[in-house]
Write a protein that holds these residues in place. Structure first.
Motif, PDB file in Angstrom:
ATOM      1  N   CYS A 234      26.954 -29.161 -35.731  1.00  0.00           N
ATOM      2  CA  CYS A 234      27.484 -28.138 -34.819  1.00  0.00           C
ATOM      3  C   CYS A 234      26.673 -28.178 -33.533  1.00  0.00           C
ATOM      4  O   CYS A 234      25.487 -27.812 -33.543  1.00  0.00           O
ATOM      5  CB  CYS A 234      27.403 -26.749 -35.443  1.00  0.00           C
ATOM      6  SG  CYS A 234      28.029 -25.436 -34.354  1.00  0.00           S
ATOM      7  N   PRO A 235      27.244 -28.624 -32.414  1.00  0.00           N
ATOM      8  CA  PRO A 235      26.499 -28.789 -31.170  1.00  0.00           C
ATOM      9  C   PRO A 235      26.268 -27.474 -30.423  1.00  0.00           C
ATOM     10  O   PRO A 235      26.575 -27.345 -29.232  1.00  0.00           O
ATOM     11  CB  PRO A 235      27.386 -29.737 -30.368  1.00  0.00           C
ATOM     12  CG  PRO A 235      28.767 -29.364 -30.790  1.00  0.00           C
ATOM     13  CD  PRO A 235      28.651 -29.058 -32.262  1.00  0.00           C
ATOM     14  N   ALA A 236      25.739 -26.495 -31.121  1.00  0.00           N
ATOM     15  CA  ALA A 236      25.488 -25.198 -30.495  1.00  0.00           C
ATOM     16  C   ALA A 236      24.385 -24.485 -31.265  1.00  0.00           C
ATOM     17  O   ALA A 236      24.221 -24.675 -32.464  1.00  0.00           O
ATOM     18  CB  ALA A 236      26.749 -24.341 -30.499  1.00  0.00           C
ATOM     19  N   PHE A 237      23.624 -23.679 -30.536  1.00  0.00           N
ATOM     20  CA  PHE A 237      22.632 -22.836 -31.199  1.00  0.00           C
ATOM     21  C   PHE A 237      22.736 -21.427 -30.638  1.00  0.00           C
ATOM     22  O   PHE A 237      23.253 -21.219 -29.534  1.00  0.00           O
ATOM     23  CB  PHE A 237      21.207 -23.394 -31.028  1.00  0.00           C
ATOM     24  CG  PHE A 237      20.758 -23.539 -29.606  1.00  0.00           C
ATOM     25  CD1 PHE A 237      20.194 -22.470 -28.927  1.00  0.00           C
ATOM     26  CD2 PHE A 237      20.882 -24.755 -28.946  1.00  0.00           C
ATOM     27  CE1 PHE A 237      19.777 -22.604 -27.612  1.00  0.00           C
ATOM     28  CE2 PHE A 237      20.451 -24.904 -27.639  1.00  0.00           C
ATOM     29  CZ  PHE A 237      19.906 -23.826 -26.967  1.00  0.00           C
ATOM     30  N   ALA A 238      22.284 -20.459 -31.413  1.00  0.00           N
ATOM     31  CA  ALA A 238      22.316 -19.062 -30.990  1.00  0.00           C
ATOM     32  C   ALA A 238      21.038 -18.746 -30.224  1.00  0.00           C
ATOM     33  O   ALA A 238      19.931 -18.963 -30.729  1.00  0.00           O
ATOM     34  CB  ALA A 238      22.443 -18.157 -32.210  1.00  0.00           C
ATOM     35  N   PHE A 239      21.197 -18.263 -28.996  1.00  0.00           N
ATOM     36  CA  PHE A 239      20.074 -17.888 -28.145  1.00  0.00           C
ATOM     37  C   PHE A 239      19.918 -16.376 -28.270  1.00  0.00           C
ATOM     38  O   PHE A 239      20.752 -15.610 -27.783  1.00  0.00           O
ATOM     39  CB  PHE A 239      20.366 -18.309 -26.705  1.00  0.00           C
ATOM     40  CG  PHE A 239      19.273 -17.984 -25.728  1.00  0.00           C
ATOM     41  CD1 PHE A 239      17.943 -18.191 -26.040  1.00  0.00           C
ATOM     42  CD2 PHE A 239      19.586 -17.485 -24.467  1.00  0.00           C
ATOM     43  CE1 PHE A 239      16.932 -17.903 -25.128  1.00  0.00           C
ATOM     44  CE2 PHE A 239      18.591 -17.198 -23.542  1.00  0.00           C
ATOM     45  CZ  PHE A 239      17.267 -17.406 -23.875  1.00  0.00           C
ATOM     46  N   ILE A 240      18.855 -15.944 -28.953  1.00  0.00           N
ATOM     47  CA  ILE A 240      18.723 -14.545 -29.356  1.00  0.00           C
ATOM     48  C   ILE A 240      17.773 -13.759 -28.460  1.00  0.00           C
ATOM     49  O   ILE A 240      16.606 -14.112 -28.296  1.00  0.00           O
ATOM     50  CB  ILE A 240      18.214 -14.446 -30.812  1.00  0.00           C
ATOM     51  CG1 ILE A 240      19.006 -15.381 -31.732  1.00  0.00           C
ATOM     52  CG2 ILE A 240      18.295 -13.001 -31.293  1.00  0.00           C
ATOM     53  CD1 ILE A 240      20.460 -15.050 -31.871  1.00  0.00           C
ATOM     54  N   ARG A 241      18.297 -12.668 -27.892  1.00  0.00           N
ATOM     55  CA  ARG A 241      17.488 -11.713 -27.143  1.00  0.00           C
ATOM     56  C   ARG A 241      17.709 -10.336 -27.759  1.00  0.00           C
ATOM     57  O   ARG A 241      18.584 -10.149 -28.595  1.00  0.00           O
ATOM     58  CB  ARG A 241      17.919 -11.682 -25.675  1.00  0.00           C
ATOM     59  CG  ARG A 241      17.693 -12.974 -24.925  1.00  0.00           C
ATOM     60  CD  ARG A 241      18.286 -12.890 -23.522  1.00  0.00           C
ATOM     61  NE  ARG A 241      19.748 -12.799 -23.588  1.00  0.00           N
ATOM     62  CZ  ARG A 241      20.567 -13.734 -23.131  1.00  0.00           C
ATOM     63  NH1 ARG A 241      20.094 -14.818 -22.572  1.00  0.00           N
ATOM     64  NH2 ARG A 241      21.863 -13.590 -23.219  1.00  0.00           N
ATOM     65  N   GLY A 242      16.943  -9.350 -27.305  1.00  0.00           N
ATOM     66  CA  GLY A 242      17.126  -7.998 -27.819  1.00  0.00           C
ATOM     67  C   GLY A 242      16.111  -7.051 -27.215  1.00  0.00           C
ATOM     68  O   GLY A 242      15.092  -7.477 -26.659  1.00  0.00           O
ATOM     69  N   ALA A 243      16.378  -5.752 -27.342  1.00  0.00           N
ATOM     70  CA  ALA A 243      15.493  -4.748 -26.753  1.00  0.00           C
ATOM     71  C   ALA A 243      14.211  -4.571 -27.555  1.00  0.00           C
ATOM     72  O   ALA A 243      13.192  -4.127 -27.031  1.00  0.00           O
ATOM     73  CB  ALA A 243      16.222  -3.407 -26.652  1.00  0.00           C
ATOM     74  N   ASP A 244      14.251  -4.898 -28.845  1.00  0.00           N
ATOM     75  CA  ASP A 244      13.072  -4.772 -29.692  1.00  0.00           C
ATOM     76  C   ASP A 244      13.149  -5.806 -30.803  1.00  0.00           C
ATOM     77  O   ASP A 244      14.184  -6.466 -31.003  1.00  0.00           O
ATOM     78  CB  ASP A 244      12.940  -3.358 -30.267  1.00  0.00           C
ATOM     79  CG  ASP A 244      14.209  -2.894 -30.969  1.00  0.00           C
ATOM     80  OD1 ASP A 244      14.667  -3.589 -31.904  1.00  0.00           O
ATOM     81  OD2 ASP A 244      14.742  -1.838 -30.574  1.00  0.00           O
ATOM     82  N   ALA A 245      12.060  -5.947 -31.534  1.00  0.00           N
ATOM     83  CA  ALA A 245      11.981  -6.977 -32.575  1.00  0.00           C
ATOM     84  C   ALA A 245      13.037  -6.775 -33.660  1.00  0.00           C
ATOM     85  O   ALA A 245      13.601  -7.749 -34.177  1.00  0.00           O
ATOM     86  CB  ALA A 245      10.589  -6.985 -33.193  1.00  0.00           C
ATOM     87  N   ALA A 246      13.331  -5.519 -34.010  1.00  0.00           N
ATOM     88  CA  ALA A 246      14.323  -5.255 -35.048  1.00  0.00           C
ATOM     89  C   ALA A 246      15.703  -5.733 -34.615  1.00  0.00           C
ATOM     90  O   ALA A 246      16.440  -6.349 -35.402  1.00  0.00           O
ATOM     91  CB  ALA A 246      14.359  -3.760 -35.375  1.00  0.00           C
TER      92      ALA A 246
END
Length: 230
Positions: free
Chosen positions: A19-31
């Motif tokens: 699968c030529p894609a990855f999830a780029f994860i951001r967020g307001a806090d660690a949870a």
């Protein structure tokens, strides 16, 4: 038995072949980052790139690392210290926002893929001089889009490019047709409002749909699994 020195790189490349894609994860806090990563993994994503700017990014990577069903790494690194911290907790790969001095050696010593970021031909050439075989076009969507990627691909035929930054789910075909090895997806999978609401089910659904679409453009689906020349 000891793990082969190139095991993380093989795992990274094999995941991109599938699968030529990855999830780029951001967020307001660690949870929020952890829940979003878990939702994207449940949607099918194996490569989970935790933003270097996310709160407690290394803590999240460390917590995800024991899971055998996916490979967590760091994305958007801008400083050597971020790379060192991510490597120390077992990140499976590092994606840079630019060419971070010394990062190639750090990742190389740890035996994990280092993908520096670049936008111009000069920046790509500098990354190649450091030994990079894969370069992240960043920020991709605002750097001329697929047309610019095609130009870079033609200029540097021995380099594999990952498009990162502002990639919409409905533009996957255009990026892959332009020669992208893979794309990084963030906003196409989740939105801050969904994270604030804790609507992980909807994020999982978006991730599943987008992952399925990305798999349609994989090397295996297209019948081309040959690696690019170094």
């Amino acid at each position: 038995p000891a793990m082969p020195a190139d095991a993380p790189t093989v795992a990274f490349e094999n995941a991109l072949d599938h699968c030529p894609a990855f999830a780029f994860i951001r967020g307001a806090d660690a949870a929020a980052v952890m829940h979003t990563a878990s939702a994207c993994a449940a949607g099918g994503f194996r490569l989970l790139a935790i933003s270097a700017q996310a709160p407690q990014a290394t803590t999240v990577i460390s917590a995800l690392r024991p899971r055998p069903d996916f490979l967590p790494g760091l994305a958007g690194a801008t400083e050597r210290s971020q790379v060192e911290a991510a490597v120390a907790v077992g990140a499976g790969f590092i994606l840079g926002a630019h060419r971070v001095p010394g990062a190639a050696a750090i990742a190389g010593a740890a035996g994990i893929p280092w993908v520096p970021g670049a936008m111009t031909p000069g920046e790509v050439a500098a990354c190649v001089a450091d030994g990079a075989q894969t370069v992240a076009l960043f920020p991709a969507a605002s750097a001329g889009g697929p047309r610019h990627l095609r130009f870079l691909q033609e200029t540097f035929p021995g380099v594999a490019f990952i498009a990162l930054g502002g990639i919409a789910g409905d533009t996957l075909a255009a990026w892959m047709d332009a020669g992208a090895r893979a794309v990084g997806l963030g906003g196409a999978l989740y939105a801050p409002a969904l994270q604030r609401a804790g609507d992980w089910g909807t994020i999982r659904g978006y991730a599943a749909t987008t992952h399925q679409e990305a798999c349609r453009h994989s090397r295996k689906a297209r019948g081309t699994t040959t690696r690019r020349p170094a």
